[in-house]
Design a protein around this motif. Structure first.
Motif: not given
Length: 135
Positions: A54-74
């Motif tokens: 909801s904060k845009g820090q993480v998202g879904e990737k086409i490869d089936g895994y989650l990814g970090l949108v913001n690399l400086s996420a907690p």
């Protein structure tokens, strides 16, 4: 043989995306791929991921895994992403072995499904490698 597996994966993906329903034995694992077992660690990771999405820090990737949108996420977000991705890979591996297709093809089928189910405002990363918001 390799082409048959790719065709099978493509047909499975197309079936998932075109009908929006869960078909046959492959699709019985879709809910498992998202959260897997609901132990305390998974529940915590899942709630962290929901907030991070909801904060845009993480998202879904086409490869089936989650990814970090913001690399400086907690660190808690990074840990939750790793926890969920490990569980997803375990599920994809079990299903791939059962269906005699590659783990990558299996994960890709679910990646397309998860991206198709992403909510408005969430981040997704497609084949072009770029993050974008679902609109």
């Amino acid at each position: 043989m390799k082409m048959t597996k790719k065709i099978t994966a493509a047909v499975l993906a197309l079936g998932l995306l075109s009908t929006g329903t869960v078909v046959s034995t492959v699709y019985a694992y879709a809910p498992i791929a998202r959260a897997q077992t609901m132990d305390a660690k998974t529940i915590d990771a899942k709630s962290i991921i929901v907030q991070a999405k909801s904060k845009g820090q993480v998202g879904e990737k086409i490869d089936g895994y989650l990814g970090l949108v913001n690399l400086s996420a907690p660190a808690s977000v990074k840990t939750a992403v790793n926890e969920i991705n490990i569980r997803r890979k375990t599920t994809y591996t079990k299903l791939a072995r059962k269906k005699n297709i590659s783990v990558a093809d299996t994960a890709g089928v679910f990646g397309e499904l998860l991206i198709a189910k992403a909510k408005f405002g969430e981040m997704i990363k497609g084949n072009n490698g770029q993050w974008r918001k679902v609109r």
